[in-house]
Write a protein that holds these residues in place. Structure first.
Motif, PDB file in Angstrom:
ATOM      1  N   LEU A 158     161.524  -9.092  76.351  1.00  0.00           N
ATOM      2  CA  LEU A 158     162.258  -8.467  77.452  1.00  0.00           C
ATOM      3  C   LEU A 158     163.159  -7.339  76.973  1.00  0.00           C
ATOM      4  O   LEU A 158     164.196  -7.048  77.578  1.00  0.00           O
ATOM      5  CB  LEU A 158     163.079  -9.530  78.193  1.00  0.00           C
ATOM      6  CG  LEU A 158     162.257 -10.614  78.900  1.00  0.00           C
ATOM      7  CD1 LEU A 158     163.165 -11.700  79.469  1.00  0.00           C
ATOM      8  CD2 LEU A 158     161.404 -10.003  80.012  1.00  0.00           C
ATOM      9  N   ALA A 159     162.767  -6.709  75.875  1.00  0.00           N
ATOM     10  CA  ALA A 159     163.508  -5.561  75.343  1.00  0.00           C
ATOM     11  C   ALA A 159     162.523  -4.614  74.669  1.00  0.00           C
ATOM     12  O   ALA A 159     161.492  -5.032  74.147  1.00  0.00           O
ATOM     13  CB  ALA A 159     164.574  -6.017  74.351  1.00  0.00           C
ATOM     14  N   VAL A 160     162.864  -3.333  74.685  1.00  0.00           N
ATOM     15  CA  VAL A 160     162.040  -2.289  74.077  1.00  0.00           C
ATOM     16  C   VAL A 160     162.943  -1.378  73.255  1.00  0.00           C
ATOM     17  O   VAL A 160     164.035  -1.004  73.707  1.00  0.00           O
ATOM     18  CB  VAL A 160     161.309  -1.450  75.153  1.00  0.00           C
ATOM     19  CG1 VAL A 160     160.535  -0.300  74.501  1.00  0.00           C
ATOM     20  CG2 VAL A 160     160.363  -2.306  75.964  1.00  0.00           C
ATOM     21  N   ASP A 161     162.499  -1.039  72.047  1.00  0.00           N
ATOM     22  CA  ASP A 161     163.192  -0.051  71.217  1.00  0.00           C
ATOM     23  C   ASP A 161     162.367   1.235  71.235  1.00  0.00           C
ATOM     24  O   ASP A 161     161.189   1.229  70.861  1.00  0.00           O
ATOM     25  CB  ASP A 161     163.341  -0.546  69.782  1.00  0.00           C
ATOM     26  CG  ASP A 161     164.380  -1.655  69.661  1.00  0.00           C
ATOM     27  OD1 ASP A 161     165.200  -1.805  70.583  1.00  0.00           O
ATOM     28  OD2 ASP A 161     164.350  -2.384  68.637  1.00  0.00           O
ATOM     29  N   VAL A 162     162.989   2.345  71.650  1.00  0.00           N
ATOM     30  CA  VAL A 162     162.293   3.621  71.829  1.00  0.00           C
ATOM     31  C   VAL A 162     162.759   4.631  70.783  1.00  0.00           C
ATOM     32  O   VAL A 162     163.951   4.924  70.682  1.00  0.00           O
ATOM     33  CB  VAL A 162     162.550   4.184  73.251  1.00  0.00           C
ATOM     34  CG1 VAL A 162     161.807   5.500  73.434  1.00  0.00           C
ATOM     35  CG2 VAL A 162     162.128   3.178  74.320  1.00  0.00           C
ATOM     36  N   ASN A 163     161.809   5.144  69.987  1.00  0.00           N
ATOM     37  CA  ASN A 163     162.120   6.157  68.964  1.00  0.00           C
ATOM     38  C   ASN A 163     163.361   5.765  68.155  1.00  0.00           C
ATOM     39  O   ASN A 163     164.401   6.441  68.212  1.00  0.00           O
ATOM     40  CB  ASN A 163     162.349   7.528  69.617  1.00  0.00           C
ATOM     41  CG  ASN A 163     161.072   8.153  70.154  1.00  0.00           C
ATOM     42  OD1 ASN A 163     159.966   7.764  69.808  1.00  0.00           O
ATOM     43  ND2 ASN A 163     161.238   9.147  71.018  1.00  0.00           N
ATOM     44  N   PRO A 164     163.290   4.708  67.363  1.00  0.00           N
ATOM     45  CA  PRO A 164     164.493   4.228  66.674  1.00  0.00           C
ATOM     46  C   PRO A 164     165.096   5.197  65.661  1.00  0.00           C
ATOM     47  O   PRO A 164     166.286   5.071  65.342  1.00  0.00           O
ATOM     48  CB  PRO A 164     164.020   2.936  65.996  1.00  0.00           C
ATOM     49  CG  PRO A 164     162.535   3.062  65.928  1.00  0.00           C
ATOM     50  CD  PRO A 164     162.121   3.841  67.114  1.00  0.00           C
ATOM     51  N   ARG A 165     164.327   6.147  65.166  1.00  0.00           N
ATOM     52  CA  ARG A 165     164.918   7.150  64.265  1.00  0.00           C
ATOM     53  C   ARG A 165     165.801   8.108  65.042  1.00  0.00           C
ATOM     54  O   ARG A 165     166.949   8.384  64.648  1.00  0.00           O
ATOM     55  CB  ARG A 165     163.823   7.944  63.546  1.00  0.00           C
ATOM     56  CG  ARG A 165     164.383   9.097  62.703  1.00  0.00           C
ATOM     57  CD  ARG A 165     163.274   9.796  61.924  1.00  0.00           C
ATOM     58  NE  ARG A 165     163.775  10.944  61.182  1.00  0.00           N
ATOM     59  CZ  ARG A 165     163.695  12.208  61.595  1.00  0.00           C
ATOM     60  NH1 ARG A 165     163.136  12.486  62.771  1.00  0.00           N
ATOM     61  NH2 ARG A 165     164.164  13.192  60.851  1.00  0.00           N
ATOM     62  N   GLU A 166     165.295   8.627  66.144  1.00  0.00           N
ATOM     63  CA  GLU A 166     166.068   9.561  66.965  1.00  0.00           C
ATOM     64  C   GLU A 166     167.168   8.861  67.749  1.00  0.00           C
ATOM     65  O   GLU A 166     168.106   9.514  68.225  1.00  0.00           O
ATOM     66  CB  GLU A 166     165.142  10.299  67.944  1.00  0.00           C
ATOM     67  CG  GLU A 166     164.222  11.335  67.328  1.00  0.00           C
ATOM     68  CD  GLU A 166     163.045  10.732  66.587  1.00  0.00           C
ATOM     69  OE1 GLU A 166     162.441  11.445  65.774  1.00  0.00           O
ATOM     70  OE2 GLU A 166     162.718   9.546  66.825  1.00  0.00           O
ATOM     71  N   ASN A 167     167.079   7.530  67.853  1.00  0.00           N
ATOM     72  CA  ASN A 167     168.037   6.748  68.651  1.00  0.00           C
ATOM     73  C   ASN A 167     168.462   5.502  67.864  1.00  0.00           C
ATOM     74  O   ASN A 167     168.100   4.380  68.197  1.00  0.00           O
ATOM     75  CB  ASN A 167     167.386   6.354  69.982  1.00  0.00           C
ATOM     76  CG  ASN A 167     166.893   7.564  70.755  1.00  0.00           C
ATOM     77  OD1 ASN A 167     167.679   8.359  71.246  1.00  0.00           O
ATOM     78  ND2 ASN A 167     165.579   7.717  70.853  1.00  0.00           N
TER      79      ASN A 167
END
Length: 250
Positions: free
Chosen positions: A178-187
């Motif tokens: 129930l969670a998503v990590d989006v572009n972890p380098r940029e964010n």
């Protein structure tokens, strides 16, 4: 020598020979041009027709967003799931869908989420695709043998991973899918003191920041997740998890 007068013959003779009443001949004058028959008039050539231009071909655009949802088996999550996890593999769904890359081209990736969130995630990522929001890559964490750190270093957008929350002994929302990590380098995940754990993200710790793939407060990425009721880790007090979106906002 006597002769019988035949009026009809005389008329014919005059008409043909042009005899005058006094017996002389006269040339026959042709009928005026105005009385020429229609057949004797050469018809005017038809006006040339103007060709209808062919429509210009329309260049083919990028393919439309597409998504396919499949059930998840134990074999699909060999590293990200283990005995004791709060959900079973049967509670999960694998979404194979289109995303827009940093190279300005469409790609196909996979996201493993809770079955209850599959429809909402398709709604969100369809919007991001339409926005041409760039995503580096989208692979299940199992590609990285379940290592969250390796997935982050690869700048991988992912969802399900049966692990604890950062700095906690409690389950992360990722453990429920129930969670998503989006572009972890940029964010990156940024601690309250401004530090972060991944050196490849040093140039992305401050907000607002206008760079491709970066998520800023109130931007359309945040609004896309908010449209399905998901909260953003970038709005937390203290530590900021700019990559993180979850159903309950934690």
């Amino acid at each position: 020598m006597s002769s019988t007068w035949k009026p009809r013959s005389a008329i014919v003779t005059v008409a043909v020979l042009g005899l005058t009443a006094c017996g002389g001949t006269q040339a026959v004058t042709p009928a005026p041009a105005a009385f020429q028959t229609e057949a004797s008039v050469s018809p005017s050539p038809p006006a040339p027709s103007t060709p209808t231009p062919s429509p210009s071909p329309t260049p083919a655009g990028p393919p439309k967003f597409s998504a396919k949802v499949q059930k998840v088996s134990r074999a699909d999550v060999p590293h990200s799931w283990h005995s004791g996890c709060p959900v079973s593999p049967g509670d999960l769904r694998k979404i194979t869908m289109t995303y827009w890359g940093f190279d300005g081209k469409p790609h196909t990736g996979q996201l493993v989420v809770n079955q209850s969130a599959a429809k909402d995630m398709i709604t969100v990522f369809a919007k991001l695709y339409d926005y041409r929001y760039p995503i580096r890559r989208m692979q299940p964490v199992d590609v990285y043998k379940g290592s969250d750190n390796d997935s982050i270093d690869a700048d991988n957008t992912s969802a399900f991973n049966c692990r604890n929350a950062t700095g906690s002994s409690s389950w992360s929302e990722h453990a429920y899918g129930l969670a998503v990590d989006v572009n972890p380098r940029e964010n990156p995940y940024v601690y309250a003191d401004g530090s972060n754990a991944h050196r490849n993200a040093d140039a992305f710790v401050r907000r607002p920041l206008k760079k491709p793939g970066v998520i800023n407060p109130g931007d359309r990425v945040v609004r896309a997740f908010a449209s399905v009721g998901w909260g953003w880790g970038g709005s937390w007090s203290g530590d900021k998890d700019y990559q993180h979106f979850s159903e309950n906002g934690r």
